[in-house]
Design a protein around this motif. Structure first.
Motif, PDB file in Angstrom:
ATOM      1  N   ILE A 157       0.859  -1.179   0.000  1.00  0.00           N
ATOM      2  CA  ILE A 157       0.000   0.000   0.000  1.00  0.00           C
ATOM      3  C   ILE A 157       0.896   1.230   0.000  1.00  0.00           C
ATOM      4  N   SER A 158       0.493   2.203  -0.777  1.00  0.00           N
ATOM      5  CA  SER A 158       1.317   3.386  -0.962  1.00  0.00           C
ATOM      6  C   SER A 158       0.489   4.653  -0.802  1.00  0.00           C
ATOM      7  N   GLU A 159       1.115   5.668  -0.217  1.00  0.00           N
ATOM      8  CA  GLU A 159       0.571   7.026  -0.227  1.00  0.00           C
ATOM      9  C   GLU A 159       1.642   7.919  -0.818  1.00  0.00           C
ATOM     10  N   THR A 160       1.272   8.647  -1.861  1.00  0.00           N
ATOM     11  CA  THR A 160       2.222   9.540  -2.505  1.00  0.00           C
ATOM     12  C   THR A 160       1.637  10.941  -2.558  1.00  0.00           C
ATOM     13  N   LYS A 161       2.501  11.907  -2.424  1.00  0.00           N
ATOM     14  CA  LYS A 161       2.095  13.304  -2.557  1.00  0.00           C
ATOM     15  C   LYS A 161       2.576  13.779  -3.915  1.00  0.00           C
ATOM     16  N   TRP A 162       1.671  14.377  -4.676  1.00  0.00           N
ATOM     17  CA  TRP A 162       1.957  14.852  -6.015  1.00  0.00           C
ATOM     18  C   TRP A 162       1.710  16.355  -6.077  1.00  0.00           C
ATOM     19  N   CYS A 163       2.507  17.043  -6.872  1.00  0.00           N
ATOM     20  CA  CYS A 163       2.348  18.482  -7.070  1.00  0.00           C
ATOM     21  C   CYS A 163       1.990  18.735  -8.534  1.00  0.00           C
ATOM     22  N   LEU A 164       0.948  19.524  -8.746  1.00  0.00           N
ATOM     23  CA  LEU A 164       0.524  19.891 -10.093  1.00  0.00           C
ATOM     24  C   LEU A 164       1.428  21.018 -10.598  1.00  0.00           C
ATOM     25  N   ILE A 165       1.945  20.836 -11.796  1.00  0.00           N
ATOM     26  CA  ILE A 165       2.884  21.796 -12.379  1.00  0.00           C
ATOM     27  C   ILE A 165       2.308  22.367 -13.678  1.00  0.00           C
ATOM     28  N   ASN A 166       2.456  23.681 -13.857  1.00  0.00           N
ATOM     29  CA  ASN A 166       2.065  24.356 -15.087  1.00  0.00           C
ATOM     30  C   ASN A 166       3.140  24.083 -16.143  1.00  0.00           C
ATOM     31  N   VAL A 167       2.729  23.616 -17.300  1.00  0.00           N
ATOM     32  CA  VAL A 167       3.664  23.262 -18.367  1.00  0.00           C
ATOM     33  C   VAL A 167       4.530  24.458 -18.782  1.00  0.00           C
ATOM     34  N   GLN A 168       3.928  25.628 -18.924  1.00  0.00           N
ATOM     35  CA  GLN A 168       4.672  26.792 -19.419  1.00  0.00           C
ATOM     36  C   GLN A 168       5.632  27.355 -18.386  1.00  0.00           C
ATOM     37  N   THR A 169       5.189  27.512 -17.141  1.00  0.00           N
ATOM     38  CA  THR A 169       6.031  28.159 -16.127  1.00  0.00           C
ATOM     39  C   THR A 169       6.926  27.182 -15.378  1.00  0.00           C
ATOM     40  N   LYS A 170       6.579  25.893 -15.441  1.00  0.00           N
ATOM     41  CA  LYS A 170       7.286  24.840 -14.680  1.00  0.00           C
ATOM     42  C   LYS A 170       7.217  25.105 -13.169  1.00  0.00           C
ATOM     43  N   ARG A 171       6.157  25.794 -12.751  1.00  0.00           N
ATOM     44  CA  ARG A 171       5.949  26.121 -11.344  1.00  0.00           C
ATOM     45  C   ARG A 171       4.660  25.463 -10.857  1.00  0.00           C
ATOM     46  N   PRO A 172       4.549  25.233  -9.547  1.00  0.00           N
ATOM     47  CA  PRO A 172       3.311  24.650  -9.014  1.00  0.00           C
ATOM     48  C   PRO A 172       2.080  25.473  -9.415  1.00  0.00           C
ATOM     49  N   ALA A 173       0.998  24.760  -9.672  1.00  0.00           N
ATOM     50  CA  ALA A 173      -0.271  25.386 -10.066  1.00  0.00           C
ATOM     51  C   ALA A 173      -1.360  24.936  -9.104  1.00  0.00           C
ATOM     52  N   ARG A 174      -2.155  25.871  -8.637  1.00  0.00           N
ATOM     53  CA  ARG A 174      -3.275  25.528  -7.759  1.00  0.00           C
ATOM     54  C   ARG A 174      -4.209  24.571  -8.489  1.00  0.00           C
ATOM     55  N   ILE A 175      -4.629  23.534  -7.779  1.00  0.00           N
ATOM     56  CA  ILE A 175      -5.533  22.547  -8.359  1.00  0.00           C
ATOM     57  C   ILE A 175      -6.926  23.156  -8.433  1.00  0.00           C
ATOM     58  N   THR A 176      -7.467  23.207  -9.640  1.00  0.00           N
ATOM     59  CA  THR A 176      -8.779  23.806  -9.873  1.00  0.00           C
ATOM     60  C   THR A 176      -9.900  22.799  -9.620  1.00  0.00           C
ATOM     61  N   SER A 177     -11.109  23.301  -9.506  1.00  0.00           N
ATOM     62  CA  SER A 177     -12.256  22.409  -9.328  1.00  0.00           C
ATOM     63  C   SER A 177     -12.436  21.528 -10.560  1.00  0.00           C
ATOM     64  N   GLU A 178     -12.053  22.036 -11.723  1.00  0.00           N
ATOM     65  CA  GLU A 178     -12.131  21.226 -12.950  1.00  0.00           C
ATOM     66  C   GLU A 178     -11.285  19.955 -12.798  1.00  0.00           C
ATOM     67  N   ILE A 179     -10.121  20.092 -12.195  1.00  0.00           N
ATOM     68  CA  ILE A 179      -9.248  18.929 -11.998  1.00  0.00           C
ATOM     69  C   ILE A 179      -9.761  18.046 -10.873  1.00  0.00           C
ATOM     70  N   THR A 180     -10.186  18.610  -9.762  1.00  0.00           N
ATOM     71  CA  THR A 180     -10.696  17.767  -8.667  1.00  0.00           C
ATOM     72  C   THR A 180     -11.943  17.005  -9.109  1.00  0.00           C
ATOM     73  N   ASP A 181     -12.758  17.616  -9.958  1.00  0.00           N
ATOM     74  CA  ASP A 181     -13.953  16.938 -10.453  1.00  0.00           C
ATOM     75  C   ASP A 181     -13.632  15.692 -11.264  1.00  0.00           C
ATOM     76  N   LEU A 182     -12.424  15.640 -11.831  1.00  0.00           N
ATOM     77  CA  LEU A 182     -12.017  14.461 -12.614  1.00  0.00           C
ATOM     78  C   LEU A 182     -11.857  13.224 -11.742  1.00  0.00           C
ATOM     79  N   PHE A 183     -11.544  13.437 -10.461  1.00  0.00           N
ATOM     80  CA  PHE A 183     -11.167  12.325  -9.593  1.00  0.00           C
ATOM     81  C   PHE A 183     -12.062  12.127  -8.372  1.00  0.00           C
ATOM     82  N   MET A 184     -12.964  13.052  -8.111  1.00  0.00           N
ATOM     83  CA  MET A 184     -13.814  12.937  -6.920  1.00  0.00           C
ATOM     84  C   MET A 184     -15.244  12.553  -7.296  1.00  0.00           C
TER      85      MET A 184
END
Length: 129
Positions: free
Chosen positions: A102-129
């Protein structure tokens, strides 16, 4: 939460010198199912604008798996916070349902253009919840 599952069969390349699945292979499976889950659910626009990087990984090994065993990988997102999410992956023997790891991993969402962390939007959370 939306659960994503995949079934694989242990091959010779998965084994270590003790003839059971190498611990490193479990880590690779965790990464692979996370990627499959993302690719299955994200729109083309989302895929073009974001990617994930693993920032923390914890895995507990419970039982062994051997050549030709059928393995079930099950994953889901446990929680979101800012630019990160926590993903759980359960790896079980497909016939006996014995928990292998069993595994727990922490992932960070990255913006392709800036290569910096991006706040997770409701559009993305809706994909998985």
């Amino acid at each position: 939460m939306r659960v994503f599952e995949s079934i694989i069969t242990v091959t010779e390349k998965d084994l270590d010198e003790l003839n059971h699945v190498n611990n490193i292979r479990y880590v690779e499976w965790v990464q692979e199912i996370a990627k499959q889950h993302w690719l299955k659910n994200a729109s083309q626009d989302t895929l073009e604008n974001y990617f994930w990087v693993m920032t923390n990984h914890c895995i507990e090994y419970k039982n062994e798996a051997f050549l030709n065993d059928s393995i079930k990988l099950k994953t889901y997102i446990k929680k979101y916070s800012g630019a990160t999410c926590t993903r759980v992956v359960q790896i079980t023997h497909n016939q006996t349902n014995a928990l292998l790891a069993i595994s727990e991993t922490k992932w960070c969402l990255i913006n392709v253009q800036t290569k910096r962390p991006a706040r997770i939007t409701s559009e993305i959370t809706d994909l998985f919840m």
